[in-house]
Design a protein around this motif. Structure first.
Motif, PDB file in Angstrom:
ATOM      1  N   GLN A   1      11.585 -36.904  10.084  1.00 48.12           N
ATOM      2  CA  GLN A   1      12.311 -35.700   9.893  1.00 48.12           C
ATOM      3  C   GLN A   1      13.787 -36.103  10.741  1.00 48.12           C
ATOM      4  O   GLN A   1      13.956 -36.358  12.080  1.00 48.12           O
ATOM      5  N   VAL A   2      14.672 -35.956  10.068  1.00 47.36           N
ATOM      6  CA  VAL A   2      16.116 -35.868  10.578  1.00 47.36           C
ATOM      7  C   VAL A   2      16.494 -34.778  11.133  1.00 47.36           C
ATOM      8  O   VAL A   2      16.414 -33.218  10.751  1.00 47.36           O
ATOM      9  N   GLN A   3      16.961 -34.944  12.487  1.00 43.70           N
ATOM     10  CA  GLN A   3      17.665 -33.735  13.248  1.00 43.70           C
ATOM     11  C   GLN A   3      18.953 -34.073  13.638  1.00 43.70           C
ATOM     12  O   GLN A   3      19.439 -35.358  13.927  1.00 43.70           O
ATOM     13  N   LEU A   4      19.944 -32.951  13.396  1.00 45.28           N
ATOM     14  CA  LEU A   4      21.331 -32.901  13.756  1.00 45.28           C
ATOM     15  C   LEU A   4      21.723 -32.040  14.598  1.00 45.28           C
ATOM     16  O   LEU A   4      21.232 -30.737  14.322  1.00 45.28           O
ATOM     17  N   VAL A   5      22.003 -32.170  15.980  1.00 47.69           N
ATOM     18  CA  VAL A   5      22.358 -31.307  16.925  1.00 47.69           C
ATOM     19  C   VAL A   5      24.036 -31.228  17.254  1.00 47.69           C
ATOM     20  O   VAL A   5      24.291 -32.501  17.808  1.00 47.69           O
ATOM     21  N   GLU A   6      24.696 -30.343  16.937  1.00 51.92           N
ATOM     22  CA  GLU A   6      26.059 -30.261  16.961  1.00 51.92           C
ATOM     23  C   GLU A   6      26.488 -29.637  18.504  1.00 51.92           C
ATOM     24  O   GLU A   6      25.635 -28.883  18.953  1.00 51.92           O
ATOM     25  N   SER A   7      27.484 -30.073  19.032  1.00 50.42           N
ATOM     26  CA  SER A   7      27.841 -29.520  20.113  1.00 50.42           C
ATOM     27  C   SER A   7      29.552 -29.560  20.476  1.00 50.42           C
ATOM     28  O   SER A   7      30.195 -30.367  19.444  1.00 50.42           O
ATOM     29  N   GLY A   8      30.034 -29.023  21.545  1.00 47.47           N
ATOM     30  CA  GLY A   8      31.396 -29.137  21.480  1.00 47.47           C
ATOM     31  C   GLY A   8      32.524 -28.240  21.152  1.00 47.47           C
ATOM     32  O   GLY A   8      33.670 -28.052  21.049  1.00 47.47           O
ATOM     33  N   GLY A   9      31.898 -27.222  20.190  1.00 45.89           N
ATOM     34  CA  GLY A   9      32.640 -26.121  19.915  1.00 45.89           C
ATOM     35  C   GLY A   9      32.912 -25.083  20.975  1.00 45.89           C
ATOM     36  O   GLY A   9      32.696 -25.227  22.382  1.00 45.89           O
ATOM     37  N   GLY A  10      34.137 -24.215  20.713  1.00 45.48           N
ATOM     38  CA  GLY A  10      34.632 -23.503  21.595  1.00 45.48           C
ATOM     39  C   GLY A  10      35.870 -22.616  21.339  1.00 45.48           C
ATOM     40  O   GLY A  10      36.118 -22.546  20.234  1.00 45.48           O
ATOM     41  N   SER A  11      36.348 -21.830  22.153  1.00 52.00           N
ATOM     42  CA  SER A  11      37.730 -21.244  22.054  1.00 52.00           C
ATOM     43  C   SER A  11      38.693 -21.772  22.477  1.00 52.00           C
ATOM     44  O   SER A  11      38.725 -22.104  23.595  1.00 52.00           O
ATOM     45  N   VAL A  12      39.886 -21.974  21.570  1.00 52.17           N
ATOM     46  CA  VAL A  12      41.264 -22.587  22.190  1.00 52.17           C
ATOM     47  C   VAL A  12      42.335 -21.816  21.577  1.00 52.17           C
ATOM     48  O   VAL A  12      42.037 -21.228  20.752  1.00 52.17           O
ATOM     49  N   GLN A  13      43.319 -21.984  22.162  1.00 58.56           N
ATOM     50  CA  GLN A  13      44.710 -21.519  21.686  1.00 58.56           C
ATOM     51  C   GLN A  13      45.335 -22.556  20.548  1.00 58.56           C
ATOM     52  O   GLN A  13      44.888 -23.710  20.551  1.00 58.56           O
ATOM     53  N   ALA A  14      46.256 -21.867  19.731  1.00 57.13           N
ATOM     54  CA  ALA A  14      46.718 -22.757  18.662  1.00 57.13           C
ATOM     55  C   ALA A  14      47.400 -23.958  19.179  1.00 57.13           C
ATOM     56  O   ALA A  14      48.089 -23.552  20.395  1.00 57.13           O
ATOM     57  N   GLY A  15      47.312 -25.119  18.660  1.00 58.58           N
ATOM     58  CA  GLY A  15      47.958 -26.204  19.402  1.00 58.58           C
ATOM     59  C   GLY A  15      47.066 -27.108  19.988  1.00 58.58           C
ATOM     60  O   GLY A  15      47.329 -28.192  20.445  1.00 58.58           O
ATOM     61  N   GLY A  16      45.869 -26.449  20.421  1.00 58.73           N
ATOM     62  CA  GLY A  16      44.962 -27.034  21.331  1.00 58.73           C
ATOM     63  C   GLY A  16      43.994 -28.187  20.652  1.00 58.73           C
ATOM     64  O   GLY A  16      44.377 -28.386  19.630  1.00 58.73           O
ATOM     65  N   SER A  17      43.213 -28.727  21.408  1.00 61.78           N
ATOM     66  CA  SER A  17      42.431 -29.643  20.757  1.00 61.78           C
ATOM     67  C   SER A  17      40.725 -29.315  21.308  1.00 61.78           C
ATOM     68  O   SER A  17      40.329 -28.764  22.266  1.00 61.78           O
ATOM     69  N   LEU A  18      39.912 -29.819  20.330  1.00 67.90           N
ATOM     70  CA  LEU A  18      38.555 -29.901  20.605  1.00 67.90           C
ATOM     71  C   LEU A  18      37.760 -30.986  20.009  1.00 67.90           C
ATOM     72  O   LEU A  18      38.461 -31.492  19.268  1.00 67.90           O
ATOM     73  N   ARG A  19      36.836 -31.481  20.511  1.00 69.63           N
ATOM     74  CA  ARG A  19      36.069 -32.688  20.035  1.00 69.63           C
ATOM     75  C   ARG A  19      34.674 -32.267  19.792  1.00 69.63           C
ATOM     76  O   ARG A  19      34.003 -31.922  20.583  1.00 69.63           O
ATOM     77  N   LEU A  20      34.173 -32.300  18.516  1.00 73.66           N
ATOM     78  CA  LEU A  20      32.754 -31.988  18.223  1.00 73.66           C
ATOM     79  C   LEU A  20      32.121 -33.167  18.544  1.00 73.66           C
ATOM     80  O   LEU A  20      32.715 -34.526  17.852  1.00 73.66           O
ATOM     81  N   SER A  21      30.615 -33.186  18.468  1.00 72.55           N
ATOM     82  CA  SER A  21      29.845 -34.201  18.536  1.00 72.55           C
ATOM     83  C   SER A  21      28.596 -33.780  17.601  1.00 72.55           C
ATOM     84  O   SER A  21      28.191 -32.538  17.797  1.00 72.55           O
ATOM     85  N   CYS A  22      27.822 -34.864  17.105  1.00 71.22           N
ATOM     86  CA  CYS A  22      26.718 -34.390  16.384  1.00 71.22           C
ATOM     87  C   CYS A  22      25.775 -35.630  16.947  1.00 71.22           C
ATOM     88  O   CYS A  22      25.891 -36.768  16.472  1.00 71.22           O
ATOM     89  N   ALA A  23      24.682 -35.265  17.353  1.00 69.29           N
ATOM     90  CA  ALA A  23      23.623 -36.217  17.873  1.00 69.29           C
ATOM     91  C   ALA A  23      22.540 -36.482  16.552  1.00 69.29           C
ATOM     92  O   ALA A  23      21.982 -35.200  16.233  1.00 69.29           O
ATOM     93  N   ALA A  24      22.578 -37.659  16.010  1.00 68.47           N
ATOM     94  CA  ALA A  24      21.376 -37.592  14.964  1.00 68.47           C
ATOM     95  C   ALA A  24      20.142 -38.464  15.208  1.00 68.47           C
ATOM     96  O   ALA A  24      20.284 -39.473  16.353  1.00 68.47           O
ATOM     97  N   SER A  25      19.039 -37.949  14.953  1.00 69.12           N
ATOM     98  CA  SER A  25      17.973 -38.707  15.303  1.00 69.12           C
ATOM     99  C   SER A  25      16.930 -38.677  14.203  1.00 69.12           C
ATOM    100  O   SER A  25      16.955 -37.685  13.169  1.00 69.12           O
ATOM    101  N   GLY A  26      15.896 -39.515  13.937  1.00 69.49           N
ATOM    102  CA  GLY A  26      15.085 -39.352  12.912  1.00 69.49           C
ATOM    103  C   GLY A  26      15.451 -40.081  11.573  1.00 69.49           C
ATOM    104  O   GLY A  26      14.568 -40.002  10.486  1.00 69.49           O
ATOM    105  N   HIS A  27      16.436 -40.597  11.706  1.00 64.30           N
ATOM    106  CA  HIS A  27      16.689 -41.273  10.329  1.00 64.30           C
ATOM    107  C   HIS A  27      16.835 -43.067  10.733  1.00 64.30           C
ATOM    108  O   HIS A  27      16.511 -43.405  11.736  1.00 64.30           O
ATOM    109  N   THR A  28      17.074 -43.698   9.764  1.00 61.77           N
ATOM    110  CA  THR A  28      16.492 -45.211   9.812  1.00 61.77           C
ATOM    111  C   THR A  28      17.923 -45.856  10.078  1.00 61.77           C
ATOM    112  O   THR A  28      18.881 -45.883   9.446  1.00 61.77           O
ATOM    113  N   LEU A  29      18.158 -46.355  11.156  1.00 61.20           N
ATOM    114  CA  LEU A  29      19.419 -46.953  11.604  1.00 61.20           C
ATOM    115  C   LEU A  29      19.880 -48.222  10.874  1.00 61.20           C
ATOM    116  O   LEU A  29      21.011 -48.711  10.955  1.00 61.20           O
ATOM    117  N   SER A  30      19.148 -48.829  10.041  1.00 58.62           N
ATOM    118  CA  SER A  30      19.300 -50.142   9.530  1.00 58.62           C
ATOM    119  C   SER A  30      20.263 -50.097   8.291  1.00 58.62           C
ATOM    120  O   SER A  30      20.740 -50.851   7.804  1.00 58.62           O
TER     121      SER A  30
END
Length: 125
Positions: A1-30
């Motif tokens: 069973q594949v699981q995807l968990v996002e993080s890193g969202g939030g509130s910023v002002q225009a011109g700002g930056s954010l970095r989103l992450s997605c941790a994946a598990s349960g899939h075949t890495l090969s």
């Protein structure tokens, strides 16, 4: 069973930056996979933002984010990132991580069976 968990969202002002992450598990890495980000703003249809093949040789971006967003993954191919710079109010949306199960790697959301729960990004002017 594949699981995807996002993080890193939030509130910023225009011109700002954010970095989103997605941790994946349960899939075949090969195997090489397509992973990517979609987003859905209030009252709008969900749209593709950026995708890549985990081998790293193919990426695709929506025209609206080219030059501002960068998609990447870690060497272990277990975490997907979306670096978002020069954010605009129109980037405000729920951002979803996806993982593909075949050779397709594009913005047709019907081709993706694995979706994360989403992380909210809000950009104020």
């Amino acid at each position: 069973q594949v699981q995807l968990v996002e993080s890193g969202g939030g509130s910023v002002q225009a011109g700002g930056s954010l970095r989103l992450s997605c941790a994946a598990s349960g899939h075949t890495l090969s195997k090489e996979y397509c992973m990517g980000w979609f987003r859905q703003a209030p009252g709008k249809e969900r749209e593709g933002v950026a995708v890549l093949v985990t081998g790293g040789l193919y990426t695709r971006y929506a025209d609206s984010v080219k030059g501002r967003f960068t998609i990447s993954r870690n060497n272990a191919k277990t975490t997907l990132y979306l670096q978002m710079n020069s954010l605009k109010p129109e980037d405000t949306a729920m951002y979803y991580c996806v993982l593909g199960g075949d050779d397709y790697c594009g913005f047709d959301q019907s081709r993706y069976n694995s979706w994360g729960q989403g992380t909210q990004v809000t950009v104020s002017s």
